[in-house]
Design a protein around this motif. Structure first.
Motif, short mmCIF file in Angstrom:
data_model
loop_
_atom_site.label_atom_id
_atom_site.label_comp_id
_atom_site.label_asym_id
_atom_site.label_seq_id
_atom_site.Cartn_x
_atom_site.Cartn_y
_atom_site.Cartn_z
N LEU A 223 7.79 3.60 -7.53
CA LEU A 223 6.64 2.76 -7.90
C LEU A 223 5.50 3.05 -6.94
CD1 LEU A 223 8.28 -0.76 -8.52
CD2 LEU A 223 7.31 0.76 -10.23
N ALA A 224 4.38 3.48 -7.48
CA ALA A 224 3.19 3.73 -6.66
C ALA A 224 2.52 2.40 -6.34
CB ALA A 224 2.24 4.64 -7.43
N PRO A 225 1.69 2.33 -5.31
CA PRO A 225 0.99 1.09 -4.99
C PRO A 225 0.19 0.58 -6.20
CG PRO A 225 0.71 2.66 -3.22
CD PRO A 225 1.39 3.39 -4.35
N GLY A 226 0.39 -0.69 -6.54
CA GLY A 226 -0.30 -1.31 -7.67
C GLY A 226 0.31 -1.02 -9.03
N GLU A 227 1.33 -0.17 -9.09
CA GLU A 227 1.94 0.18 -10.38
C GLU A 227 2.78 -0.98 -10.91
OE1 GLU A 227 4.73 3.69 -12.35
OE2 GLU A 227 4.29 3.72 -10.21
N ASP B 222 0.82 -1.22 0.00
CA ASP B 222 0.00 0.00 0.00
C ASP B 222 0.85 1.27 0.00
OD1 ASP B 222 -2.31 -1.49 0.02
OD2 ASP B 222 -2.45 -1.51 2.21
N ALA B 223 2.11 1.15 0.40
CA ALA B 223 3.01 2.31 0.42
C ALA B 223 3.84 2.32 -0.87
CB ALA B 223 3.93 2.22 1.63
N PRO B 224 4.19 3.50 -1.37
CA PRO B 224 5.00 3.57 -2.58
C PRO B 224 6.45 3.17 -2.31
CG PRO B 224 4.55 5.77 -1.78
CD PRO B 224 3.79 4.82 -0.90
N CYS B 225 7.12 2.78 -3.37
CA CYS B 225 8.56 2.49 -3.31
C CYS B 225 9.24 3.68 -3.98
CB CYS B 225 8.85 1.18 -4.06
SG CYS B 225 10.60 0.80 -4.20
N ARG B 226 10.18 4.33 -3.27
CA ARG B 226 10.80 5.54 -3.82
C ARG B 226 11.84 5.25 -4.88
NH1 ARG B 226 12.67 7.62 1.69
NH2 ARG B 226 12.55 5.41 1.93
N ALA B 227 12.58 4.12 -4.76
CA ALA B 227 13.64 3.80 -5.72
C ALA B 227 13.69 2.29 -5.94
CB ALA B 227 14.98 4.32 -5.22
N PRO C 177 13.48 -0.25 -20.70
CA PRO C 177 14.34 0.93 -20.76
C PRO C 177 15.81 0.53 -20.73
CG PRO C 177 13.48 0.65 -18.54
CD PRO C 177 12.86 -0.42 -19.39
N GLU C 178 16.67 1.46 -21.05
CA GLU C 178 18.10 1.17 -21.13
C GLU C 178 18.70 0.92 -19.75
OE1 GLU C 178 20.54 3.64 -23.54
OE2 GLU C 178 18.94 3.99 -24.99
N GLU C 179 19.79 0.15 -19.76
CA GLU C 179 20.50 -0.16 -18.52
C GLU C 179 21.22 1.09 -18.02
OE1 GLU C 179 22.43 -4.41 -18.88
OE2 GLU C 179 22.57 -3.35 -20.79
N THR C 180 21.27 1.28 -16.71
CA THR C 180 22.05 2.38 -16.14
C THR C 180 23.48 1.92 -15.89
OG1 THR C 180 21.25 1.75 -13.95
CG2 THR C 180 20.07 3.52 -15.09
N ALA C 181 23.66 0.64 -15.66
CA ALA C 181 24.98 0.00 -15.54
C ALA C 181 24.81 -1.40 -16.12
CB ALA C 181 25.41 -0.07 -14.07
N ILE C 182 25.88 -2.14 -16.23
CA ILE C 182 25.77 -3.48 -16.82
C ILE C 182 24.83 -4.34 -15.98
CG2 ILE C 182 27.03 -5.59 -17.39
CD1 ILE C 182 29.42 -3.83 -18.07
N GLY C 183 23.70 -4.72 -16.58
CA GLY C 183 22.73 -5.57 -15.90
C GLY C 183 21.89 -4.88 -14.85
N ARG C 184 21.94 -3.57 -14.75
CA ARG C 184 21.16 -2.86 -13.73
C ARG C 184 20.18 -1.89 -14.38
NH1 ARG C 184 20.95 -2.13 -8.36
NH2 ARG C 184 20.43 -0.09 -7.55
N PHE C 185 18.93 -1.94 -13.90
CA PHE C 185 17.87 -1.07 -14.42
C PHE C 185 17.27 -0.30 -13.26
CE2 PHE C 185 18.19 -4.76 -17.11
CZ PHE C 185 18.18 -4.24 -18.38
N GLU C 186 17.39 1.01 -13.31
CA GLU C 186 16.79 1.88 -12.30
C GLU C 186 15.36 2.18 -12.75
OE1 GLU C 186 18.20 2.67 -9.47
OE2 GLU C 186 20.21 1.91 -9.97
N LEU C 187 14.39 1.80 -11.92
CA LEU C 187 12.98 1.97 -12.28
C LEU C 187 12.35 3.20 -11.66
CD1 LEU C 187 11.94 -1.76 -11.86
CD2 LEU C 187 12.56 -0.57 -13.95
N GLY C 188 13.06 3.85 -10.75
CA GLY C 188 12.50 5.03 -10.09
C GLY C 188 11.44 4.64 -9.09
N LEU D 218 15.18 -8.02 -7.67
CA LEU D 218 14.41 -6.78 -7.61
C LEU D 218 14.56 -6.20 -6.21
CD1 LEU D 218 12.34 -4.87 -8.92
CD2 LEU D 218 10.55 -6.40 -8.09
N SER D 219 14.92 -4.92 -6.14
CA SER D 219 15.08 -4.28 -4.82
C SER D 219 14.23 -3.02 -4.76
CB SER D 219 16.54 -3.95 -4.56
OG SER D 219 17.02 -3.05 -5.54
N CYS D 220 13.87 -2.66 -3.53
CA CYS D 220 13.07 -1.46 -3.30
C CYS D 220 13.73 -0.66 -2.18
CB CYS D 220 11.65 -1.85 -2.92
SG CYS D 220 10.59 -0.45 -2.53
N ASP D 221 14.03 0.58 -2.45
CA ASP D 221 14.65 1.49 -1.49
C ASP D 221 15.94 0.89 -0.91
OD1 ASP D 221 12.65 3.36 -1.92
OD2 ASP D 221 11.37 2.52 -0.34
N GLY D 222 16.72 0.23 -1.73
CA GLY D 222 18.01 -0.31 -1.32
C GLY D 222 17.94 -1.66 -0.63
#
Length: 186
Positions: free
Chosen positions: A142-146, A104-109, A129-140, A168-172
């Motif tokens: 995520l709102a609840p349910g997004e 129910d809470a958003p994920c900031r990163a 979207p394009e990789e930010t580093a080799i094999g890493r994708f920054e998704l920014g 997959l990680s959320c907020d580190g």
């Protein structure tokens, strides 16, 4: 009694140039039926072996491009991945990740990371979207349910097994982990 000269050289009625008259043409609508014959296939041992080899190659093409689908969950995150289970050397296949925020809470990163060990089995890769580093994708954030989708086109370069994990990680904080295993045929 001896026949006279006139009787010997005289032609019979209906006979031209000493030949019998031609039979009248038949106007049949269909040709005569084919004779009944037992049909058999004769192959030498070499030809039979070649036919078997070609059948195996054709059958392998049907089973070559198998796709595997996996799902992994963590508190507040869901990861669904579809990847090639088998592929041919230098063919291009798609790797698809669907990331969903289930809390129910958003994920900031949010970020998705694919192990370098898995990516080393592939020569080329293009991602959306394009990789930010080799094999890493920054998704920014995520709102609840997004839900977000990441599509990676991979071209197999090294024959053998490419294996690793997608994390997959959320907020580190490390979240969902999905295994990836692709066998690349020569």
């Amino acid at each position: 009694m001896v026949p006279s000269r006139h009787e010997i050289s005289a032609r019979r009625p209906g006979q031209a140039n000493g030949r019998a008259p031609a039979a009248p043409l038949e106007t049949a609508s269909e040709p005569p039926p084919a004779p009944d014959m037992r049909r058999r296939l004769k192959l030498s041992p070499k030809h039979a072996l070649g036919a078997l080899a070609l059948a195996c190659v054709a059958a392998s093409a049907l089973f070559m491009h198998a796709r595997e689908t996996g799902e992994a969950t963590a508190p507040g995150l869901a990861l669904r991945v579809a990847y090639p289970e088998r592929m041919r050397f230098r063919d291009t296949e798609q790797l698809t990740f669907d990331v969903t925020r289930t809390a129910d809470a958003p994920c900031r990163a949010a970020a998705l990371t694919i192990d370098q060990a898995y990516l080393d089995g592939f020569e080329e890769r293009r991602a959306t979207p394009e990789e930010t580093a080799i094999g890493r994708f920054e998704l920014g954030g995520l709102a609840p349910g997004e839900q977000r989708r990441i599509v990676v086109d991979l071209r197999g370069e090294r024959s053998w097994l490419a294996s690793g994990n997608a994390t997959l990680s959320c907020d580190g904080e490390r979240g969902a982990v999905a295994p990836l295993r692709t066998f690349i045929f020569p």
